[in-house]
Design an enzyme around this catalytic site. Structure first.
Site, mmCIF file in Angstrom:
data_model
loop_
_atom_site.group_PDB
_atom_site.id
_atom_site.type_symbol
_atom_site.label_atom_id
_atom_site.label_comp_id
_atom_site.label_asym_id
_atom_site.label_seq_id
_atom_site.Cartn_x
_atom_site.Cartn_y
_atom_site.Cartn_z
ATOM 1 N N ASN A 149 29.257 41.057 48.436
ATOM 2 C CA ASN A 149 28.886 40.399 47.178
ATOM 3 C C ASN A 149 29.116 38.897 47.317
ATOM 4 O O ASN A 149 29.489 38.419 48.378
ATOM 5 C CB ASN A 149 29.688 41.004 46.017
ATOM 6 C CG ASN A 149 31.172 40.808 46.219
ATOM 7 O OD1 ASN A 149 31.677 39.701 46.253
ATOM 8 N ND2 ASN A 149 31.879 41.927 46.409
ATOM 9 N N ASP B 164 32.942 48.489 45.306
ATOM 10 C CA ASP B 164 33.257 49.760 44.657
ATOM 11 C C ASP B 164 32.780 50.931 45.505
ATOM 12 O O ASP B 164 33.297 52.037 45.397
ATOM 13 C CB ASP B 164 32.581 49.828 43.284
ATOM 14 C CG ASP B 164 33.230 48.852 42.308
ATOM 15 O OD1 ASP B 164 34.468 48.706 42.363
ATOM 16 O OD2 ASP B 164 32.512 48.222 41.511
ATOM 17 N N LYS C 45 22.917 49.520 66.339
ATOM 18 C CA LYS C 45 22.126 48.865 65.298
ATOM 19 C C LYS C 45 21.015 49.804 64.803
ATOM 20 O O LYS C 45 20.299 50.396 65.624
ATOM 21 C CB LYS C 45 21.506 47.588 65.879
ATOM 22 C CG LYS C 45 20.765 46.783 64.854
ATOM 23 C CD LYS C 45 20.113 45.562 65.505
ATOM 24 C CE LYS C 45 19.124 44.945 64.538
ATOM 25 N NZ LYS C 45 18.169 44.093 65.188
ATOM 26 N N LYS D 206 39.281 48.138 31.101
ATOM 27 C CA LYS D 206 39.896 48.172 32.443
ATOM 28 C C LYS D 206 41.410 48.013 32.333
ATOM 29 O O LYS D 206 42.163 48.663 33.061
ATOM 30 C CB LYS D 206 39.309 47.049 33.320
ATOM 31 C CG LYS D 206 37.909 47.372 33.824
ATOM 32 C CD LYS D 206 37.277 46.240 34.603
ATOM 33 C CE LYS D 206 35.835 46.611 34.953
ATOM 34 N NZ LYS D 206 35.006 45.504 35.356
ATOM 35 N N LYS E 131 43.257 51.245 33.831
ATOM 36 C CA LYS E 131 43.972 51.044 35.097
ATOM 37 C C LYS E 131 45.459 50.788 34.869
ATOM 38 O O LYS E 131 46.190 50.463 35.805
ATOM 39 C CB LYS E 131 43.344 49.873 35.864
ATOM 40 C CG LYS E 131 41.871 50.095 36.257
ATOM 41 C CD LYS E 131 41.398 49.079 37.292
ATOM 42 C CE LYS E 131 39.902 49.207 37.540
ATOM 43 N NZ LYS E 131 39.445 48.467 38.728
HETATM 44 O O1 PMT Z 1 35.624 34.325 44.715
HETATM 45 P P1 PMT Z 1 34.891 33.391 43.762
HETATM 46 O O2 PMT Z 1 33.542 32.987 44.271
HETATM 47 O O3 PMT Z 1 35.756 32.224 43.354
HETATM 48 O O4 PMT Z 1 34.583 34.213 42.424
HETATM 49 C C1 PMT Z 1 35.644 34.633 41.623
HETATM 50 C C2 PMT Z 1 35.424 36.052 41.074
HETATM 51 C C3 PMT Z 1 34.270 36.034 40.092
HETATM 52 C C4 PMT Z 1 35.127 37.028 42.219
HETATM 53 C C5 PMT Z 1 36.780 36.453 40.395
HETATM 54 O O5 PMT Z 1 37.044 35.579 39.346
HETATM 55 C C6 PMT Z 1 36.716 37.884 39.863
HETATM 56 O O6 PMT Z 1 36.233 38.165 38.801
HETATM 57 N N1 PMT Z 1 37.252 38.827 40.671
HETATM 58 C C7 PMT Z 1 37.179 40.286 40.386
HETATM 59 C C8 PMT Z 1 35.810 40.778 40.744
HETATM 60 C C9 PMT Z 1 35.666 42.261 40.526
HETATM 61 O O7 PMT Z 1 35.586 42.972 41.470
HETATM 62 O O8 PMT Z 1 35.712 42.640 39.271
HETATM 63 P P2 PMT Z 1 35.591 44.183 38.791
HETATM 64 O O9 PMT Z 1 35.508 44.062 37.328
HETATM 65 O O10 PMT Z 1 34.511 44.874 39.532
HETATM 66 O O11 PMT Z 1 36.982 44.818 39.237
HETATM 67 C C10 PMT Z 1 38.106 44.891 38.391
HETATM 68 C C11 PMT Z 1 39.376 44.739 39.172
HETATM 69 O O12 PMT Z 1 39.556 45.845 40.041
HETATM 70 C C12 PMT Z 1 39.480 43.490 40.022
HETATM 71 O O13 PMT Z 1 40.793 42.978 39.879
HETATM 72 C C13 PMT Z 1 39.250 44.003 41.434
HETATM 73 O O14 PMT Z 1 39.966 43.214 42.397
HETATM 74 C C14 PMT Z 1 39.846 45.400 41.359
HETATM 75 N N2 PMT Z 1 39.254 46.387 42.279
HETATM 76 C C15 PMT Z 1 37.972 46.800 42.167
HETATM 77 C C16 PMT Z 1 37.483 47.769 43.017
HETATM 78 C C17 PMT Z 1 38.319 48.304 44.022
HETATM 79 N N3 PMT Z 1 37.901 49.212 44.872
HETATM 80 N N4 PMT Z 1 39.591 47.873 44.124
HETATM 81 C C18 PMT Z 1 40.072 46.938 43.276
HETATM 82 O O15 PMT Z 1 41.239 46.543 43.400
#
Ligand code: PMT
Length: 416
Positions: free
Chosen positions: A221, A290, A300, A348, A352
């Protein structure tokens, strides 16, 4: 924009009456030092200036007198200056002694306790923290003698701001540039937030993960890592020992932060779980995939069929698993949302079992993924705070301030 944001940040900690003794040693970077005085004063610091004889060859004391609004101290044995404020009094007056620029010669002097001018005498006489912003030619910075002096000073608790990397007055390129006045003044201001996380270990995740399909392709991403790196930086500034578990990025590790580099969500999960047990605070800023491809092709994948279906499987939710641990750390998640930010973020937070969540609107230009600025809505059970659009480091400092307050609150509630 920058000035507005600086003001917001400064409001966090009242810097009025905080006293900086700025020492100037004799290097070409001294021409930038009047700007350090100006910026520190803008933040509310009281600044007095002490100059070496060599520094006076580069910039006149009159310039510093004009920008500091105070007479400038230049001589150890100046009877009139001693009568106004003696060198011991001046050493006691300072909350922080900042030497910027600090030349190679000056670092050597400090390392060996030589006190043959006013500034070096002040440094020996003060009990306040000493902070130096080195400035010298890259070979001089790299010289074994300088490296030894730096090690001695660091071991004694002297803080180094920089040096930065880049083109130098001598025409060479490399490490040895004095940091910019704006950065020096921001770092000095940040030190006054230092106690907020002192003695704590903080783990931060940052950046995107890469889920490999074959040796050359992956699903990922747009996360650049900037937000997570800013959070790690701000936590280190606040006195924490920080472990940063980072996905692939071109960013440099912030000063004083231990970085563990990973590629995939599985690697990030393993790196976190291996080390998080020692942390009191966990902040998940990474954009972890995710889903990951179910199969990895050792060779490849060839272009043959018109259509191709890739089966994806869910990755483990690092944040949720950290929050569910026995003796879980204070757990802070991020939420990247394109709409209805509060509803999804609070969902969330609850599902969580997090202590706090910082939500950002993504998919809009100028904030979120990849940009230098961001805005956050921070939620916790029974509270919320809006952090408006600002450079990511400024935002991270404010976030760390909130995390520290909530962490202490939770801790004191548990102990009472
Ligand atoms: O890196 P930059 O370009 O500066 O951009 C910053 C950002 C937008 C990436 C950052 O501010 C941000 O929002 N990070 C979380 C992105 C994300 O994955 O959001 P989510 O809503 O999908 O996930 C929720 C939380 O679960 C997050 O804390 C994520 O780290 C965590 N997660 C998600 C999936 C997974 N398998 N494990 C996790 O720990």
């Amino acid at each position: 924009m920058r000035a507005r944001v600086d003001r917001i940040y400064c409001n966090m900690t009242d810097l009025t009456n905080k006293r900086i003794l700025l020492g100037i040693s004799g290097g070409i970077a001294a021409y930038k030092s009047p700007d350090i005085v100006r910026r520190l004063r803008e933040r509310g610091f009281e600044v007095r200036v002490a100059m070496t004889r060599a520094a006076c060859e580069f910039v006149t004391p009159l310039t510093f007198q004009a920008v500091s609004g105070k007479s400038v101290h230049t001589h150890l044995l100046d009877a009139s200056a001693e009568a106004a404020m003696g060198h011991i009094e001046l050493a006691r007056w300072a909350d922080t002694v900042l030497i910027a620029p600090a030349t190679a010669d000056y670092l050597a002097k400090l390392a060996h306790g030589i006190a043959d001018d006013l500034l070096s005498t002040l440094c020996l006489a003060t009990t306040s923290p000493i902070v130096v912003a080195p400035a010298m030619n890259r070979q001089m910075w790299d010289a074994e003698a300088t490296r030894e002096n730096v090690a001695v000073l660091k071991a004694r608790g002297v803080t180094f701001l920089g040096p930065g990397d880049g083109s130098q007055a001598c025409g060479e390129v490399g490490p040895g540039r004095m940091l910019e006045p704006a950065d020096i003044s921001a770092l000095i201001a940040a030190r006054y937030n230092c106690d907020k996380l002192r003695g704590l270990k903080v783990m931060v995740t940052a950046g995107a993960t890469r889920e490999a399909l074959d040796p050359v392709r992956f699903i990922s991403n747009q996360s650049s890592g900037k937000m997570g790196y800013a959070v790690a930086n701000a936590a280190a500034e606040a006195g924490a020992r920080v472990i940063l578990v980072s996905g692939p990025t071109s960013l440099e590790a912030p000063l004083g932060v231990d970085r563990v580099c990973v590629n995939s969500a599985q690697e990030m999960f393993a790196a976190v779980m291996q080390r998080v047990g020692e942390s009191q605070i966990f902040i998940g800023a990474a954009a972890v995939s995710d889903y990951a491809p179910k199969e990895y092709a050792e060779q490849k994948l060839k272009k043959s069929k018109d259509r191709m279906t890739i089966e994806l499987v869910k990755t483990r939710d690092i944040l949720a698993e950290v929050a569910a641990m026995d003796h879980a750390p204070f757990t802070v998640g991020f939420a990247a949302e394109t709409d209805d930010v509060e509803t999804y973020a609070r969902d969330k937070l609850r599902k969580k079992s997090l202590d706090m969540i910082a939500a950002n609107l993504v998919g809009v230009p100028g904030s979120g993924f990849g940009s230098d600025e961001n805005a956050l809505s921070v939620y916790w059970s029974g509270g919320a705070e809006e952090l408006e659009l600002a450079p990511k480091l400024h935002l991270a400092r404010r976030l760390i301030g909130i995390v520290a307050d909530r962490y202490r609150e939770k801790h004191s509630a548990q102990n009472s």
